[in-house]
Design an enzyme around this catalytic site. Structure first.
Site, PDB file in Angstrom:
ATOM      1  N   GLY A  52      90.952   9.674 -17.951  1.00  0.00           N
ATOM      2  CA  GLY A  52      90.598   8.995 -19.189  1.00  0.00           C
ATOM      3  C   GLY A  52      91.747   8.061 -19.515  1.00  0.00           C
ATOM      4  O   GLY A  52      92.917   8.467 -19.466  1.00  0.00           O
ATOM      5  N   ALA A  53      91.409   6.808 -19.822  1.00  0.00           N
ATOM      6  CA  ALA A  53      92.462   5.792 -19.937  1.00  0.00           C
ATOM      7  C   ALA A  53      93.599   6.171 -20.899  1.00  0.00           C
ATOM      8  O   ALA A  53      94.777   6.130 -20.515  1.00  0.00           O
ATOM      9  CB  ALA A  53      91.819   4.458 -20.318  1.00  0.00           C
ATOM     10  N   ASP A 244      88.128   1.201 -19.928  1.00  0.00           N
ATOM     11  CA  ASP A 244      89.411   1.305 -19.219  1.00  0.00           C
ATOM     12  C   ASP A 244      90.220   0.026 -19.310  1.00  0.00           C
ATOM     13  O   ASP A 244      91.443   0.031 -19.121  1.00  0.00           O
ATOM     14  CB  ASP A 244      89.179   1.688 -17.763  1.00  0.00           C
ATOM     15  CG  ASP A 244      88.724   3.133 -17.673  1.00  0.00           C
ATOM     16  OD1 ASP A 244      87.532   3.383 -17.902  1.00  0.00           O
ATOM     17  OD2 ASP A 244      89.570   4.008 -17.439  1.00  0.00           O
ATOM     18  N   ASN A 254      84.496   0.030 -17.368  1.00  0.00           N
ATOM     19  CA  ASN A 254      84.404   1.453 -17.705  1.00  0.00           C
ATOM     20  C   ASN A 254      83.813   2.156 -16.481  1.00  0.00           C
ATOM     21  O   ASN A 254      83.478   1.508 -15.477  1.00  0.00           O
ATOM     22  CB  ASN A 254      83.545   1.671 -18.950  1.00  0.00           C
ATOM     23  CG  ASN A 254      83.643   3.107 -19.474  1.00  0.00           C
ATOM     24  OD1 ASN A 254      84.744   3.657 -19.584  1.00  0.00           O
ATOM     25  ND2 ASN A 254      82.522   3.734 -19.785  1.00  0.00           N
ATOM     26  N   LYS A 255      83.682   3.455 -16.571  1.00  0.00           N
ATOM     27  CA  LYS A 255      83.172   4.250 -15.446  1.00  0.00           C
ATOM     28  C   LYS A 255      81.927   3.617 -14.840  1.00  0.00           C
ATOM     29  O   LYS A 255      81.052   3.153 -15.568  1.00  0.00           O
ATOM     30  CB  LYS A 255      82.874   5.662 -15.955  1.00  0.00           C
ATOM     31  CG  LYS A 255      82.347   6.622 -14.940  1.00  0.00           C
ATOM     32  CD  LYS A 255      83.188   6.714 -13.688  1.00  0.00           C
ATOM     33  CE  LYS A 255      84.638   7.057 -13.975  1.00  0.00           C
ATOM     34  NZ  LYS A 255      85.527   6.851 -12.789  1.00  0.00           N
TER      35      LYS A 255
HETATM   36  O1  MRU Z   1      87.797   8.046 -13.759  1.00  0.00           O
HETATM   37  P1  MRU Z   1      87.977   8.525 -15.163  1.00  0.00           P
HETATM   38  O2  MRU Z   1      87.342   9.847 -15.421  1.00  0.00           O
HETATM   39  O3  MRU Z   1      89.408   8.456 -15.623  1.00  0.00           O
HETATM   40  O4  MRU Z   1      87.171   7.446 -16.024  1.00  0.00           O
HETATM   41  C1  MRU Z   1      87.199   7.544 -17.424  1.00  0.00           C
HETATM   42  C2  MRU Z   1      86.374   6.534 -18.099  1.00  0.00           C
HETATM   43  O5  MRU Z   1      85.775   5.658 -17.498  1.00  0.00           O
HETATM   44  C3  MRU Z   1      86.401   6.585 -19.602  1.00  0.00           C
HETATM   45  O6  MRU Z   1      85.180   6.178 -20.146  1.00  0.00           O
HETATM   46  C4  MRU Z   1      87.512   5.659 -20.101  1.00  0.00           C
HETATM   47  O7  MRU Z   1      88.708   5.940 -19.456  1.00  0.00           O
HETATM   48  C5  MRU Z   1      87.692   5.752 -21.557  1.00  0.00           C
HETATM   49  S1  MRU Z   1      88.398   7.265 -22.056  1.00  0.00           S
HETATM   50  C6  MRU Z   1      88.601   7.217 -23.740  1.00  0.00           C
END
Ligand code: MRU
Length: 353
Positions: A52-53, A244, A254-255
């Protein structure tokens, strides 16, 4: 269990270890890891033990402090060079979330700007202060995003979210899930949340469904390819996602799968909001085509969650971990300073980003 009682990332009381909740084991096991070596902290970020970012930004800040505290020198030049090497090492863990480099740059600036006339121990103390500030600011920012996002909700709303942008992805509360925690705080009991499972790493199934169900929220898990029918059936009133990296024009990464959700939301006329702490806004990038997308191992797609490998040996696999959503599909971007509406570049300027 109250998910807000889980500390995603923290410094140990003696300030010698980074404590993270190992998210690869959730929802089956709640286990904390105590890490002090920079390579272990980097591995935890690469392997998504901490993810998570915003959370990886906080973990990296503490990681850099620990690396600085472990240097065995009183020589300022040697000290700064060692901290810089550790910074580059941590920064190479994952490329897409800007929070990682943002936190590390902010940490290094403390020593570059403060070094003249200061001793190594004094600089280490300043780094600790800065990492703790990044940590506590992240909690305050998430709370603020939660309050602003709650203002967009009506009782009984169905919310669709993708991946996990909840308390597990930040120091606390989350971004996309923060409005739901704010609603709970105010006694709302009638929100419904649809969590996309989020192939291939299942952050929606393992993490979002876990934290929302634990919080007592009406939670429904859907496979990624069920978002369209769920929207078509009128179950979704609003979409909240995290991010992100947000570019100056409002394009954001984002993901992987998020851009598909945005396209569907536009088709069905459902408002689509991005929840973005200022640490995720990268005014240095004009648009989304400049964002580096992390590519991850093919095994995450072909075998990770299966008792037996489910794809033929040797098949070609693409595994981009993120995608970019065009700003024209975004209704608003909820930052801690207010909700930005198009044109986003102007709104960001007005917020002082
Ligand atoms: O690969 P990850 O699990 O780190 O990806 C996380 C995401 O894409 C979240 O939506 C993003 O980091 C926002 S977290 C507040």
């Amino acid at each position: 269990m109250d998910p807000l009682s889980l500390d995603t990332v923290a410094l140990s009381q003696d300030k010698q270890k980074l404590i993270i909740l190992d998210q690869t084991l959730l929802p089956g096991e709640v286990k904390y890891l105590a890490l002090s070596r920079i390579e272990d902290i980097r591995e935890s970020i690469c392997a998504l033990r901490v993810r998570g970012a915003p959370a990886i930004g906080v973990a990296a800040a503490y990681g850099l402090y620990l690396a600085a505290a472990q240097t065995d020198t009183q020589d300022l030049d040697v000290f700064c060079a060692a901290v810089h090497t550790a910074k580059e090492r941590l920064n190479s863990a994952r490329p897409t979330a800007v929070n990682l480099s943002w936190a590390l740059e902010r940490m290094e600036r403390v020593i570059l700007e403060g070094r003249s006339g200061m001793t190594v121990p004094a600089l280490i103390a300043r780094l600790l202060q800065e990492a703790e500030a990044i940590h506590s600011e992240d909690i305050a920012i998430s709370r603020s995003i939660g309050r602003l996002g709650l203002g967009l909700l009506r009782h009984g709303d169905g919310i669709l979210t993708h991946c996990n942008a909840g308390t597990l992805a930040t120091a606390k509360y989350g971004t996309a899930l923060a409005p739901i925690y704010a609603a709970l705080e105010d006694g709302w009991t009638d929100l419904r949340v649809y969590c996309d499972e989020t192939r291939p790493l299942l952050q929606g199934a393992r993490l979002t469904a876990f934290e929302l169900q634990s919080a007592g929220v009406d939670t429904t898990l859907i496979c990624d390819n069920m978002a369209s029918i769920t929207m078509a059936r009128g179950k979704v009133d609003i979409v909240f996602v995290g991010c992100d990296r947000v570019c100056a024009n409002g394009d954001f990464a984002n993901k992987v799968g998020t851009s598909g959700v945005a396209i569907l939301a536009r088709h069905y006329g459902i408002p689509f909001y991005v929840c973005a702490p200022s640490s995720t806004i990268d005014m240095g990038l004009p648009s989304g085509d400049h964002i580096v997308i992390e590519e991850r191992a093919s095994q995450e797609v072909t075998e990770l969650w299966y008792a037996r490998r489910m794809a033929p040996e040797g098949v070609k696999v693409d595994n981009p971990a993120f995608d970019v959503t065009d700003h024209t599909l975004v209704t608003g971007i909820i930052t801690e300073k207010g909700i930005a509406y198009p044109p986003f570049s102007l709104a960001f300027q007005q917020f002082g980003f």
